[in-house]
Design an enzyme around this catalytic site. Structure first.
Site, PDB file in Angstrom:
ATOM      1  N   CYS A 112       1.029  -1.123  -0.022  1.00  0.00           N
ATOM      2  CA  CYS A 112      -0.051  -0.125  -0.002  1.00  0.00           C
ATOM      3  C   CYS A 112       0.816   1.187   0.044  1.00  0.00           C
ATOM      4  CB  CYS A 112      -0.913   0.167   1.045  1.00  0.00           C
ATOM      5  SG  CYS A 112      -2.023  -1.275   1.171  1.00  0.00           S
ATOM      6  N   HIS A 253      -3.746   6.738   2.451  1.00  0.00           N
ATOM      7  CA  HIS A 253      -4.069   5.441   1.862  1.00  0.00           C
ATOM      8  C   HIS A 253      -5.432   5.099   2.537  1.00  0.00           C
ATOM      9  CE1 HIS A 253      -3.976   1.267   1.085  1.00  0.00           C
ATOM     10  NE2 HIS A 253      -4.038   0.868   2.226  1.00  0.00           N
ATOM     11  N   ASN A 283     -10.077  -0.867  -0.197  1.00  0.00           N
ATOM     12  CA  ASN A 283      -8.710  -0.707  -0.078  1.00  0.00           C
ATOM     13  C   ASN A 283      -8.121  -1.035  -1.529  1.00  0.00           C
ATOM     14  OD1 ASN A 283      -5.926  -0.921   0.333  1.00  0.00           O
ATOM     15  ND2 ASN A 283      -6.160  -1.907   2.617  1.00  0.00           N
TER      16      ASN A 283
HETATM   17  N1  ACO Z   1     -18.265  -9.523   8.852  1.00  0.00           N
HETATM   18  C1  ACO Z   1     -18.844  -9.915  10.175  1.00  0.00           C
HETATM   19  N2  ACO Z   1     -18.077 -10.295  10.966  1.00  0.00           N
HETATM   20  C2  ACO Z   1     -16.532 -10.417  10.687  1.00  0.00           C
HETATM   21  C3  ACO Z   1     -16.200 -10.067   9.596  1.00  0.00           C
HETATM   22  C4  ACO Z   1     -17.074  -9.673   8.347  1.00  0.00           C
HETATM   23  N3  ACO Z   1     -16.650  -9.518   7.057  1.00  0.00           N
HETATM   24  N4  ACO Z   1     -14.797 -10.060   9.548  1.00  0.00           N
HETATM   25  C5  ACO Z   1     -14.332 -10.336  10.766  1.00  0.00           C
HETATM   26  N5  ACO Z   1     -15.720 -10.466  11.525  1.00  0.00           N
HETATM   27  C6  ACO Z   1     -15.636 -10.716  12.990  1.00  0.00           C
HETATM   28  C7  ACO Z   1     -14.701 -11.714  13.407  1.00  0.00           C
HETATM   29  O1  ACO Z   1     -14.548 -12.866  13.130  1.00  0.00           O
HETATM   30  C8  ACO Z   1     -14.467 -11.355  14.965  1.00  0.00           C
HETATM   31  O2  ACO Z   1     -15.546 -12.090  15.550  1.00  0.00           O
HETATM   32  P1  ACO Z   1     -15.397 -12.769  17.056  1.00  0.00           P
HETATM   33  O3  ACO Z   1     -15.156 -11.794  17.984  1.00  0.00           O
HETATM   34  O4  ACO Z   1     -16.441 -13.712  17.134  1.00  0.00           O
HETATM   35  O5  ACO Z   1     -13.938 -13.785  16.749  1.00  0.00           O
HETATM   36  C9  ACO Z   1     -15.073 -10.095  15.053  1.00  0.00           C
HETATM   37  O6  ACO Z   1     -15.841  -9.624  13.826  1.00  0.00           O
HETATM   38  C10 ACO Z   1     -14.152  -8.912  15.587  1.00  0.00           C
HETATM   39  O7  ACO Z   1     -13.130  -9.033  14.550  1.00  0.00           O
HETATM   40  P2  ACO Z   1     -11.764  -8.058  14.544  1.00  0.00           P
HETATM   41  O8  ACO Z   1     -10.644  -8.556  13.674  1.00  0.00           O
HETATM   42  O9  ACO Z   1     -11.394  -7.915  15.911  1.00  0.00           O
HETATM   43  O10 ACO Z   1     -12.408  -6.712  14.077  1.00  0.00           O
HETATM   44  P3  ACO Z   1     -11.854  -5.452  13.745  1.00  0.00           P
HETATM   45  O11 ACO Z   1     -12.727  -4.312  14.422  1.00  0.00           O
HETATM   46  O12 ACO Z   1     -10.359  -5.413  14.267  1.00  0.00           O
HETATM   47  O13 ACO Z   1     -12.064  -4.983  12.285  1.00  0.00           O
HETATM   48  C11 ACO Z   1     -10.514  -5.138  10.205  1.00  0.00           C
HETATM   49  C12 ACO Z   1     -11.449  -5.955  11.271  1.00  0.00           C
HETATM   50  C13 ACO Z   1     -11.948  -4.162   9.725  1.00  0.00           C
HETATM   51  C14 ACO Z   1     -10.130  -5.837   9.079  1.00  0.00           C
HETATM   52  C15 ACO Z   1     -10.005  -4.095  10.866  1.00  0.00           C
HETATM   53  O14 ACO Z   1      -8.852  -4.635  11.871  1.00  0.00           O
HETATM   54  C16 ACO Z   1      -8.952  -3.391   9.904  1.00  0.00           C
HETATM   55  O15 ACO Z   1      -9.586  -2.467   9.168  1.00  0.00           O
HETATM   56  N6  ACO Z   1      -7.543  -3.502  10.170  1.00  0.00           N
HETATM   57  C17 ACO Z   1      -6.679  -2.819   9.274  1.00  0.00           C
HETATM   58  C18 ACO Z   1      -6.415  -3.626   7.774  1.00  0.00           C
HETATM   59  C19 ACO Z   1      -5.736  -2.668   7.060  1.00  0.00           C
HETATM   60  O16 ACO Z   1      -5.606  -1.549   7.164  1.00  0.00           O
HETATM   61  N7  ACO Z   1      -5.027  -3.564   6.045  1.00  0.00           N
HETATM   62  C20 ACO Z   1      -4.101  -2.626   5.268  1.00  0.00           C
HETATM   63  C21 ACO Z   1      -3.187  -3.290   4.833  1.00  0.00           C
HETATM   64  S1  ACO Z   1      -3.445  -3.989   3.358  1.00  0.00           S
HETATM   65  C22 ACO Z   1      -1.862  -4.270   2.325  1.00  0.00           C
HETATM   66  O17 ACO Z   1      -1.073  -3.685   2.672  1.00  0.00           O
HETATM   67  C23 ACO Z   1      -2.191  -4.704   0.892  1.00  0.00           C
END
Ligand code: ACO
Length: 326
Positions: A112, A253, A283
């Site tokens: 990214c 980003h 993204n």
């Molecule tokens: N729909 C419903 N539930 C979901 C989904 C979904 N799509 N995805 C995850 N969950 C669930 C999980 O299973 C978890 O359930 P549990 O509590 O029963 O285990 C719950 O939601 C919470 O999961 P978390 O991972 O803690 O959720 P979080 O609030 O952290 O959000 C997310 C997840 C959106 C991925 C966030 O962590 C994020 O945006 N992280 C940064 C990602 C990023 O920016 N990456 C960039 C780099 S990409 C690159 O370099 C190519």
């Protein structure tokens, strides 16, 4: 002499994949995705449409905006982690199809952060006097590395491309004022595509283990993203004695609205100054900054004289920033 962005362009594929479409694929909901990420829809390539196809369209727009012929391009840099194939570079494919026959060509892999890394390389080539016109393209087909059975990642990514033509300016206070690049390889397993390279070459077992797809520890990435993005913006401003009030637009980003709101809050920067399009494109990895930049330029938000800060983080782990006086 400084380098300066002479023109911008972008392209996204036609197919729109909404959150409702993803509800049909995995156990998720529109409300979860919107609340946790801010993403409502993303684009997906048509079968056979590759990274170079998107990149060429964005490049053609950028060249037209800069009023530069492809024959006048000295170097093409493509930032991507989803190139057409491991060999040759996507930049070479684009060089041929653009008719930029004088141009050298290579790809940069910094996920990214790829666009800011590529912009930094273009800047160094321009300031050294080696080249006059560098075409920087960031193009990603994230759908090609997306596991459509993994709800943790498949809701996040989209396909798209952005491009800029970088040239020279003699005007004081104009152009790319500085760039800062960082990496911490200790965190390389936070976001990765383990298979398809030399450590896990294509094989039946590699495919069976689904190693060809993005794996991400989202929660840990989130926290580091907020911290590094804040640092990156502060680092960008410091050498120029600029404050948050001097920023006209932050073009970050586009990973997650919650990350950007947290960064804005820590910096004391109003969200009105943050260019956002992740609700429509998700993204798009390296392409996200030039795609947002091009939209803001074409919408007349970014104008000559505007002070723009670019800030990115991504796999590697990498983070980077740049300051441009438009
Ligand atoms: N729909 C419903 N539930 C979901 C989904 C979904 N799509 N995805 C995850 N969950 C669930 C999980 O299973 C978890 O359930 P549990 O509590 O029963 O285990 C719950 O939601 C919470 O999961 P978390 O991972 O803690 O959720 P979080 O609030 O952290 O959000 C997310 C997840 C959106 C991925 C966030 O962590 C994020 O945006 N992280 C940064 C990602 C990023 O920016 N990456 C960039 C780099 S990409 C690159 O370099 C190519």
């Amino acid at each position: 002499m400084r380098s300066h962005i002479l023109g911008t362009g972008s392209y996204v594929p036609k197919q729109v994949l909404t959150n409702a479409d993803l509800e049909q694929l995995v156990d998720t909901s529109d409300s979860w995705i919107v609340e946790r990420t801010g993403i409502r829809e993303r684009r997906k390539v048509a079968p056979g449409e590759a990274c170079s196809d998107l990149g060429i369209r964005a490049a053609q727009q950028a060249l037209a905006a800069a009023n530069i012929q492809s024959a006048d391009v000295d170097l093409i840099i493509v930032a991507t982690c989803t190139g057409d194939s491991p060999l040759p570079s996507t930049a070479s494919l684009i060089q041929y199809r653009l008719g930029a026959s004088r141009a050298a060509a290579f790809d940069i892999s910094a996920a990214c952060c790829g666009f800011v890394y590529a912009l930094s390389a273009a800047d160094a080539f321009i300031r050294s006097g080696q080249y006059r016109h560098v075409l920087v393209i960031a193009s990603e087909v994230m759908s090609s590395v997306t596991d459509w059975t993994d709800r943790n990642t498949c809701v996040l990514f989209g396909d798209g491309a952005g491009a800029v033509v970088v040239g020279r300016t003699e005007e004081e206070d104009r152009g790319l004022l500085s760039v800062h690049l960082h990496a911490d390889g200790r965190l390389s397993d936070l976001i990765c595509v383990p298979g398809g390279g030399s450590s896990f070459p294509a094989s039946e077992s590699m495919l069976a283990e689904r190693l060809q797809y993005v794996k991400m520890r989202g929660n840990e990435t989130f926290k580091i993203a907020v911290k590094t993005m804040e640092e990156a913006v502060r680092e960008a401003l410091a050498p120029h004695n600029l404050t948050m009030d001097d920023i006209d637009y932050l073009v970050p980003h586009q990973a997650n609205i919650r990350i950007l709101k947290a960064v804005g809050q820590r910096l004391g920067l109003s969200m009105e100054k943050v260019v956002l399009n992740l609700d429509r494109f998700g993204n798009t990895s390296a392409a996200s900054i030039p795609l947002a930049l091009d939209e803001a330029v074409r919408a007349g938000q970014i104008r000559p004289g505007s002070l723009i800060v670019l800030a990115a983080f991504g796999a590697g782990l990498t983070w980077a920033s740049g300051v441009v006086r438009w």
